[in-house]
Design an enzyme around this catalytic site. Structure first.
Site, PDB file in Angstrom:
ATOM      1  N   ASP A   1     -27.282  21.155  49.538  1.00 51.41           N
ATOM      2  CA  ASP A   1     -27.780  22.730  48.813  1.00 51.41           C
ATOM      3  C   ASP A   1     -27.098  22.802  47.377  1.00 51.41           C
ATOM      4  O   ASP A   1     -26.380  24.504  47.242  1.00 51.41           O
ATOM      5  CB  ASP A   1     -26.825  23.418  49.858  1.00 51.41           C
ATOM      6  CG  ASP A   1     -24.875  22.455  50.131  1.00 51.41           C
ATOM      7  OD1 ASP A   1     -25.258  21.177  49.102  1.00 51.41           O
ATOM      8  OD2 ASP A   1     -24.404  23.370  50.842  1.00 51.41           O
TER       9      ASP A   1
ATOM     10  N   ASP B   1     -26.336  17.979  45.341  1.00 46.38           N
ATOM     11  CA  ASP B   1     -27.177  17.637  46.231  1.00 46.38           C
ATOM     12  C   ASP B   1     -27.741  18.116  47.217  1.00 46.38           C
ATOM     13  O   ASP B   1     -28.525  19.550  46.227  1.00 46.38           O
ATOM     14  CB  ASP B   1     -25.998  17.198  47.053  1.00 46.38           C
ATOM     15  CG  ASP B   1     -24.816  18.666  47.746  1.00 46.38           C
ATOM     16  OD1 ASP B   1     -25.194  19.792  46.228  1.00 46.38           O
ATOM     17  OD2 ASP B   1     -24.499  19.071  48.402  1.00 46.38           O
TER      18      ASP B   1
ATOM     19  N   ASP C   1     -24.295  22.133  46.107  1.00 45.51           N
ATOM     20  CA  ASP C   1     -22.771  22.238  45.259  1.00 45.51           C
ATOM     21  C   ASP C   1     -22.050  21.297  44.714  1.00 45.51           C
ATOM     22  O   ASP C   1     -20.582  21.414  44.477  1.00 45.51           O
ATOM     23  CB  ASP C   1     -22.089  23.268  47.064  1.00 45.51           C
ATOM     24  CG  ASP C   1     -21.497  22.554  48.372  1.00 45.51           C
ATOM     25  OD1 ASP C   1     -22.844  21.477  47.906  1.00 45.51           O
ATOM     26  OD2 ASP C   1     -21.742  22.905  49.532  1.00 45.51           O
ATOM     27  N   ARG C   2     -22.530  20.111  45.444  1.00 46.13           N
ATOM     28  CA  ARG C   2     -21.725  18.777  44.732  1.00 46.13           C
ATOM     29  C   ARG C   2     -22.736  18.323  43.981  1.00 46.13           C
ATOM     30  O   ARG C   2     -23.810  18.656  42.872  1.00 46.13           O
ATOM     31  CB  ARG C   2     -22.161  17.415  45.685  1.00 46.13           C
ATOM     32  CG  ARG C   2     -21.892  17.978  47.235  1.00 46.13           C
ATOM     33  CD  ARG C   2     -21.806  16.447  47.916  1.00 46.13           C
ATOM     34  NE  ARG C   2     -21.584  16.222  49.188  1.00 46.13           N
ATOM     35  CZ  ARG C   2     -20.572  16.064  50.057  1.00 46.13           C
ATOM     36  NH1 ARG C   2     -21.015  14.468  48.814  1.00 46.13           N
ATOM     37  NH2 ARG C   2     -19.943  16.265  50.844  1.00 46.13           N
TER      38      ARG C   2
ATOM     39  N   SER D   1     -26.517  20.229  54.147  1.00 46.59           N
ATOM     40  CA  SER D   1     -25.065  19.663  52.546  1.00 46.59           C
ATOM     41  C   SER D   1     -25.996  18.430  52.296  1.00 46.59           C
ATOM     42  O   SER D   1     -27.132  18.237  51.863  1.00 46.59           O
ATOM     43  CB  SER D   1     -24.230  19.425  52.298  1.00 46.59           C
ATOM     44  OG  SER D   1     -23.568  18.966  51.136  1.00 46.59           O
ATOM     45  N   HIS D   2     -25.922  16.749  51.854  1.00 46.38           N
ATOM     46  CA  HIS D   2     -26.412  15.745  51.692  1.00 46.38           C
ATOM     47  C   HIS D   2     -27.312  15.183  52.867  1.00 46.38           C
ATOM     48  O   HIS D   2     -27.871  14.171  52.017  1.00 46.38           O
ATOM     49  CB  HIS D   2     -25.032  15.064  50.557  1.00 46.38           C
ATOM     50  CG  HIS D   2     -23.738  14.415  51.547  1.00 46.38           C
ATOM     51  ND1 HIS D   2     -23.014  16.041  52.439  1.00 46.38           N
ATOM     52  CD2 HIS D   2     -23.225  13.747  52.859  1.00 46.38           C
ATOM     53  CE1 HIS D   2     -21.984  15.650  52.926  1.00 46.38           C
ATOM     54  NE2 HIS D   2     -22.631  14.297  53.431  1.00 46.38           N
TER      55      HIS D   2
ATOM     56  N   LYS E   1     -17.875  25.471  45.862  1.00 45.34           N
ATOM     57  CA  LYS E   1     -18.578  23.906  45.065  1.00 45.34           C
ATOM     58  C   LYS E   1     -19.412  24.520  44.446  1.00 45.34           C
ATOM     59  O   LYS E   1     -20.118  24.865  44.970  1.00 45.34           O
ATOM     60  CB  LYS E   1     -17.968  22.548  45.471  1.00 45.34           C
ATOM     61  CG  LYS E   1     -18.436  22.427  46.339  1.00 45.34           C
ATOM     62  CD  LYS E   1     -18.184  20.693  46.465  1.00 45.34           C
ATOM     63  CE  LYS E   1     -18.904  20.435  48.127  1.00 45.34           C
ATOM     64  NZ  LYS E   1     -18.969  20.319  49.184  1.00 45.34           N
TER      65      LYS E   1
END
Ligand code: G16
Length: 543
Positions: free
Chosen positions: A279, A277, A281-282, A113-114, A376
């Protein structure tokens, strides 16, 4: 080509956290480490013969190696077909979309992710089930149990698959279909939002900057915002996914997306700023001199949902994670719909979405989404705001201020203390839990504690229970202090302190957030003894 059975021994610490297994790249590079975890996934899933699996990641360092390994293991486990994004790229929301659209039995997402990438950065792996969402705890716990006892894994000795050419090839008996990572996702977005109205908005000269943070959302944003919606070239910046994210920390918040925030605060600011972010999703939504709090963004999307064609018939309910502000609760009350409070982690929304109890979901950690997929979705949230701006003709700032004027403002902030000594953090939480009973009824300055507990969630659909999901200190006026340990960090412990205070009076809606929350910040420190316990004088990150 033959299927090999390789002897292995368990690795400690392969229990998935808030969102899959996240570790340093160097840990994943140990021989057998990735293989063991993937074997545990296949053992948990049981019979894979004849089924389709989706595979992709955010393009970070080690993504391509991991994909080749997983393909060879999927072939050994008799998977019929794997859909893999070109170049090994699929954003997390795109994986969810592709699983659902193609009726796959699940998918493997490669991302931390982030968290920063590169040889010294982080890597991660997560299994998503057939509804497209993160595996629930009973599955992640079963995967973990297998990792602790397995003695061998199965893998084909075939050579690497060409990931860069769209089309189908075979690996052993298995079909590997390299797909366009954007196409299915873009088609879904076109059905949810009023692309004509957004195109007309850009046609009138509307200015925007989307920061892809050199991570996976760049290709999606470029194809949709510049390609399909006609925004001028250069609207999407840092659009090429890089293995180390260009050395950046791909976390869309005012601290890590400082360049975008500076632009939006400057004299030549475009009308709308957004970022996503690692990946994809944010999301972060930014107006001129205004970074919209994720909790507010969820509430605003909910209050205006019917302006987007995909939600024209209204929403059934809203779900938010417990530490997320209660701004959405006020909207739900006004709409006469339910608002669910879940533990941190998108996996807890899955049942509510599947049962059609909730349509929109959101978290304070820059995550917003809906029942269109089961993750998300960063680009989705940005498109929602574009639709909103196009439909109302209002600026981001106007939309936010009018929302506060109608519903009141929930001042909100999260203070993170990163990479603190894990033992000290655990001790602090244990001691705090022991104090909870005595806190109720106590007065701290202008605040009186009405309730202090450790959040327990009972899933309304399958009745599963999640305990110890965060310490809540709730005041009689609804203000809250929440403390919990992050489940996504890879170094020591990360202590998160969430602070919230409601203000109904519009003349007091323009206070500085940290000043508005100062009394609660002081109480949080006094009660938890956070500074003495961790040796930190201030948070590592304030969002
Ligand atoms: C993950 C989860 C989110 C969660 C966030 C923070 O996001 O998917 O549901 O809110 O981590 O979790 P924690 O507070 O435990 O670190 P992402 O974007 O990292 O996948």
């Amino acid at each position: 080509m033959t299927i090999q059975t390789v002897a292995t021994t368990p690795f400690a610490g392969q229990r998935p956290g808030t969102s899959g297994l996240r570790k340093k790249v160097t840990e994943f590079q140990q021989p057998g480490y990735l293989e063991n975890f993937v074997e545990a996934i296949f053992l948990t899933l049981g019979e894979a013969r004849g089924r389709t699996l989706v595979l992709g990641g955010d393009g970070r360092f080690f993504n391509r190696n991991a994909i080749q390994t997983i393909l060879r293991m999927a072939a050994a486990h008799k998977v019929a077909k794997v859909l893999v994004g070109r170049g090994g790229i699929l954003s997390t929301p795109a994986v969810s979309c592709v699983i659902r659209k193609h009726g796959a039995f699940g998918g493997i997402v490669l991302s931390a992710s982030h968290n920063p990438g590169g040889p010294d950065g982080d890597f991660g792996i997560k299994y998503n089930i057939e509804n497209g969402g993160p595996a629930p705890e009973k599955i992640t716990e079963a995967i973990f149990a297998h990792t602790q006892v397995l003695t061998e894994y199965r893998i084909s000795d075939a050579g690497p698959v060409d990931l860069d050419r769209i089309g189908s090839t075979r690996l052993e008996e298995m079909a590997v279909e390299v797909i366009d990572p954007v196409a299915d996702y873009a088609e879904l977005m076109g059905r949810l939002f009023d692309f004509d109205a957004i195109r007309a908005l850009f046609g009138r000269g509307f200015t925007m900057r989307f920061d892809g943070m050199s991570a996976v959302s760049g290709p999606y944003a470029k194809a949709i915002i510049e390609g399909m919606l006609g925004a001028p070239a250069g609207t999407v910046i840092n659009a090429e996914p890089m293995e180390d994210f260009g050395g950046h920390h791909p976390d869309p918040n005012p601290v890590n997306a400082a360049e975008l925030v500076a632009l939006m605060n400057g004299a030549d600011a475009p009308e709308f700023g957004a970022a996503s972010d690692g990946d994809g999703d944010r999301n972060m939504i930014v107006g001129r001199n205004l970074a919209v709090a994720p909790s507010d963004s969820l509430a605003i999307i909910a209050a205006n949902a019917t302006l987007a064609p995909g939600y024209r018939d209204g929403i059934r309910g809203i779900a938010r994670s417990m530490p997320t502000s209660q701004a959405a609760d006020r909207v739900a009350a006004a709409l006469g719909i339910s608002c669910f409070e879940t533990p941190t982690g998108w996996k807890y929304f899955g049942n509510l979405l599947d049962a059609n109890l909730a349509t929109l979901c959101g978290e304070e950690s820059y995550g917003t989404g809906s029942n269109h997929i089961r993750e998300k979705d960063g680009v989705w949230a940005v498109l929602f705001w574009l639709n909103l701006i196009a439909a109302t003709g209002k600026s981001v700032n106007q939309i936010v201020e009018e929302h506060w004027a109608r519903f009141g403002r929930n001042y909100y902030s999260r203070h993170d203390y990163e990479a603190v000594d894990a033992h000290a953090a655990d001790r602090m939480m244990v001691d705090l839990r022991a104090k909870l009973e005595s806190l109720a009824g106590q007065t701290f300055g202008e605040f009186r504690v009405s309730q202090a507990d450790d959040f327990v969630y009972t899933d309304p659909v399958d009745k599963s229970v999640a305990t110890r999901q965060g310490i809540r200190i709730i005041m009689t006026d609804g203000s809250r202090i929440v403390l919990r340990l992050s489940g996504t960090g890879t170094e020591g412990a990360t202590v998160r302190v969430y602070l919230e205070r409601y203000e109904a009076d519009p003349s007091r809606h323009n206070l500085d957030t940290q000043e508005a929350l100062a009394p609660l910040i002081a109480i949080a420190e006094q009660v938890s003894e956070l500074k003495q316990r961790t040796g930190r004088t201030e948070p590592s990150v304030i969002t």
